[in-house]
Scaffold this motif. Structure first.
Motif, mmCIF file in Angstrom:
data_model
loop_
_atom_site.group_PDB
_atom_site.id
_atom_site.type_symbol
_atom_site.label_atom_id
_atom_site.label_comp_id
_atom_site.label_asym_id
_atom_site.label_seq_id
_atom_site.Cartn_x
_atom_site.Cartn_y
_atom_site.Cartn_z
ATOM 1 N N GLN A 13 84.059 4.495 41.770
ATOM 2 C CA GLN A 13 82.803 5.233 41.635
ATOM 3 C C GLN A 13 82.431 5.527 40.174
ATOM 4 O O GLN A 13 81.289 5.253 39.767
ATOM 5 N N PRO A 14 83.346 6.074 39.362
ATOM 6 C CA PRO A 14 82.987 6.293 37.951
ATOM 7 C C PRO A 14 82.650 4.994 37.223
ATOM 8 O O PRO A 14 81.754 4.971 36.370
ATOM 9 N N PHE A 17 79.148 3.975 38.176
ATOM 10 C CA PHE A 17 78.201 4.890 37.534
ATOM 11 C C PHE A 17 78.007 4.520 36.063
ATOM 12 O O PHE A 17 76.870 4.432 35.576
ATOM 13 N N ILE A 42 76.333 5.801 45.380
ATOM 14 C CA ILE A 42 76.604 6.374 44.052
ATOM 15 C C ILE A 42 75.471 6.048 43.086
ATOM 16 O O ILE A 42 75.238 6.751 42.098
ATOM 17 N N TYR A 45 73.080 8.803 42.208
ATOM 18 C CA TYR A 45 73.517 9.719 41.149
ATOM 19 C C TYR A 45 73.053 9.191 39.789
ATOM 20 O O TYR A 45 72.671 9.963 38.905
ATOM 21 N N MET A 59 76.536 15.323 35.308
ATOM 22 C CA MET A 59 76.612 14.313 36.366
ATOM 23 C C MET A 59 77.914 13.523 36.297
ATOM 24 O O MET A 59 78.477 13.164 37.340
ATOM 25 N N THR A 60 78.404 13.259 35.102
ATOM 26 C CA THR A 60 79.683 12.551 35.013
ATOM 27 C C THR A 60 80.800 13.405 35.621
ATOM 28 O O THR A 60 81.713 12.864 36.263
ATOM 29 N N VAL A 63 80.309 13.173 39.464
ATOM 30 C CA VAL A 63 80.758 11.874 39.968
ATOM 31 C C VAL A 63 82.277 11.780 39.958
ATOM 32 O O VAL A 63 82.892 11.305 40.924
ATOM 33 N N ARG A 66 83.593 13.907 42.741
ATOM 34 C CA ARG A 66 83.285 13.246 44.015
ATOM 35 C C ARG A 66 84.319 12.154 44.304
ATOM 36 O O ARG A 66 84.876 12.070 45.393
#
Length: 275
Positions: A13-14, A17, A42, A45, A59-60, A63, A66
């Motif tokens: 996910q990161p 992103f 994702i 986001y 937001m980082t 995320v 999450r």
């Protein structure tokens, strides 16, 4: 050091992103500015960050938390991709011999003929077997958990607590929601919105229909691969020339980006060549 770690949601996910956000900012620096945005899971986001709903720093953190919370869940869930409509998949779920302990729900609607179900692996096995008997194709999705399903509920309160620590602003660029495929209202995005996003289906197909209804000239997929563009082209045949992608695993990134910018320019977008 293991390549397999990238399939662990705590890292996936990161990574997604970061790639999508930095690529979008690069395109924006070239003068390719979005008039409207939609994310996919994702990706929403990323879109919310680009629209200044939440700061990049916040937001980082959201995320990362999450991904970490999802990664902490037992890996007893999975996802199945069906080459069938939402109505057909709903029927399969209703007709399959699922018990009270089974969990299998629609988690993603990408098109009229591409729907993803998430749930317990044992439940998905039952649904897949029943679908096979009905000549409906179902393929496992290579993921670590059952995203956008009730199996995410154990982390909801912790995730909501993290989300409550940030400030939320009205979108500076119109956003289309994964929850219903409609443009998000100014007062709608808050910690509860992102919590609901965690356990509800991604209605991407409905979102693209909304975007096309706005007389959109060009829809650009910003990501590490041409994942959604082929699906959109085959679904919205009359508008297939409106869909473009940035990068492709089948081609060098620099060449892919060059070709993307060329196509955007030919569509009438003014490019900032100095950038």
């Amino acid at each position: 050091d293991s390549p397999a770690l990238i399939n662990n949601t705590e890292f996936t996910q990161p990574t997604i992103f970061i790639i999508e956000y930095t690529l979008a900012k690069l395109l924006m620096s070239y003068g390719i500015e979005p008039a409207m945005m939609i994310g996919h899971s994702i990706g929403e986001y990323v879109a919310a960050t680009l629209a200044d709903v939440v700061s990049l720093d916040d937001m980082t953190k959201l995320v990362a938390n999450r991904a970490k919370l999802m990664g902490s869940l037992p890996s007893c869930g999975g996802m199945l991709a069906f080459m069938a409509s939402e109505e057909v998949v709903k029927s399969l779920l209703n007709e399959a011999a699922l018990g009270s302990d089974d969990i299998a729900v629609i988690a993603v609607i990408n098109s009229q003929k591409q729907v993803v179900v998430a749930g317990k692996k044992s439940s998905l096995d039952k649904v897949a077997k029943y679908a096979e008997g009905k000549n409906v194709i179902a393929r496992p999705v290579p993921v670590s958990h059952a995203f956008h399903s009730p199996l995410m509920e154990p982390i909801l309160n912790q995730f909501r607590e993290v989300a409550q620590g940030f400030n939320y602003n009205q979108p500076k660029i119109p956003l289309i929601s994964n929850l219903d495929g409609q443009v998000i209202g100014n007062d709608r995005i808050d910690p509860n919105y992102f919590a609901n996003h965690l356990i509800n289906a991604v209605r991407f197909y409905d979102g693209i229909k909304t975007m096309l209804a706005e007389n959109t000239d060009l829809i650009l997929e910003v990501g590490a691969n041409t994942t959604l563009t082929p699906t959109c082209k085959s679904t919205f045949v009359e508008d297939k020339d409106k869909f473009l992608s940035t990068l492709s695993r089948q081609q060098d990134n620099f060449i892919s980006l060059q070709q993307c910018i060329k196509q955007v320019f030919l569509q009438g977008v003014n490019i900032n060549w100095e950038s």
